[in-house]
Design an enzyme around this catalytic site. Sequence first.
Site, PDB file in Angstrom:
ATOM      1  N   SER A 198      -0.204  10.924  -1.883  1.00 48.70           N
ATOM      2  CA  SER A 198       0.791  11.465  -2.974  1.00 48.70           C
ATOM      3  C   SER A 198       0.615  12.167  -3.631  1.00 48.70           C
ATOM      4  O   SER A 198       1.264  12.692  -4.335  1.00 48.70           O
ATOM      5  CB  SER A 198       1.546   9.538  -2.524  1.00 48.70           C
ATOM      6  N   HIS A 226       4.733   8.617   4.031  1.00 51.21           N
ATOM      7  CA  HIS A 226       4.562   9.575   3.016  1.00 51.21           C
ATOM      8  C   HIS A 226       5.243  10.695   4.307  1.00 51.21           C
ATOM      9  O   HIS A 226       5.088  12.283   4.320  1.00 51.21           O
ATOM     10  CB  HIS A 226       3.664  10.407   2.526  1.00 51.21           C
ATOM     11  N   LYS A 257      11.666   5.607   2.085  1.00 51.48           N
ATOM     12  CA  LYS A 257      11.361   7.105   1.664  1.00 51.48           C
ATOM     13  C   LYS A 257      12.169   8.565   2.341  1.00 51.48           C
ATOM     14  O   LYS A 257      13.340   7.837   2.258  1.00 51.48           O
ATOM     15  CB  LYS A 257       9.734   7.731   1.536  1.00 51.48           C
TER      16      LYS A 257
END
Length: 414
Positions: A198, A226, A257
Amino acid sequence: MFGNLKEYLVKELQELESQNLYKHERIIESPQSAEIIVKGKKVLNFCANNYLGLSSHPELIKAAHDAIDKRGFGLSSVRFICGTQDIHKELEEKIAKFLGMEDAILFCSCFDANGALFEPLFSEEDAILTDALNHASIIDGIRLSKAQRWIYNHSDMRDVEETDPTTGKKVKGLERCLKEAKERGSRFMVIATDSVFSMDGDIAKLDEICDLAEKYGALVMLDESHSSGFMGKHGRGVHELYNVMDRVDIITTTFGKALGGASGGCIAAHKPIVDWMRNKARPYLFSNTLPPAVVGATIKCLDILTKSTELRDKLEANTKRFRSEMNAAGFDIIPSEHPITPIMFRKYENCSELAVKFADRMLEEGIYVTAFSYPVVPRGKDRIRVQISASHSDEHLTKAISAFIKIGKELKMI
Ligand SMILES: *Cc1c(COP(=O)(O)O)cnc(C)c1O
């Protein structure tokens, strides 16, 4: 009783404050979106994990309302007593299918999924090989198991042990760790990695990891928090991007997310692994079930992503444009194809202050971005981490890039 502890904490908190390490939170007075209200002022948000712009998507909000109407607010139970509804099973089927895995089990967060995973599967006779930059929840999950642990140098696939020039510490590549774990006669071996890291937005070398896993007889565990929803041709994740969908054994991911942005997560894996988790995973057995609103909206999210790749295509186009125009303007950007775009300050003196000042000036220009400094990133690697979203319009991007260029010139960076 509180006296001594209070004195200690007040002093430590002051210490954090004096080192600029105290985490102050900015208050948002609107839903999460490309445009948000901060202190009564409308600003453009360039630092959310809202990759596909689904956090306030009308179809997801409607699905959440519908689920509350039809299945209630909460279940007041863990899954195995009376906390499993039809929609929980539907979501498990849909997420497993989307990720290309045999089965899936829901958790209230991906932090819980990673915390649950390792302890029931691996014990003293086993080996876990983990990337040095893996997410905190993978680190904690591994700590809960009794397995032997090998931490390999970040994304270093080599059969080497050497001294890291910046830290002076001995570091090993993944293949060296696998050799050592194998020589020790480990029963099961598993390589655990984030799919995307990240801070730099760099992607794990998943093809090479799968090759090494095969060579040494190890399992592959991938945290796609992610990447689920947008990496790869259909947004299935980095395992799709690398075309290794059938070579990954365990995927963990978050619904917090790209996949809606509320909360929740899962482990998707071979069926016996998922069955074992249902019987043994502590955050599953001893914590409440996911609320119906989140389940209903996440199902809707997967339906949207299965029907069309429009959102991930838009995100890819936005990312390409932002990265190429920022590069052309002369900013120092870590190369990747991921929407996490770190704008680096390493070339400049006083890089910590400069990054903070830059982010403050950006907010004055109506662009919300955050500066990251030590100890969140290594010393000298100060940055502003921009996160691109499919919800950014062409005008939003133009406005952000213009502001970066204006302030970059003002602060004599470009
Ligand atoms: C965000 C993140 C998590 C935690 O996800 P939650 O569902 O918010 O707990 C876990 N792993 C990685 C790699 C992440 O980026």
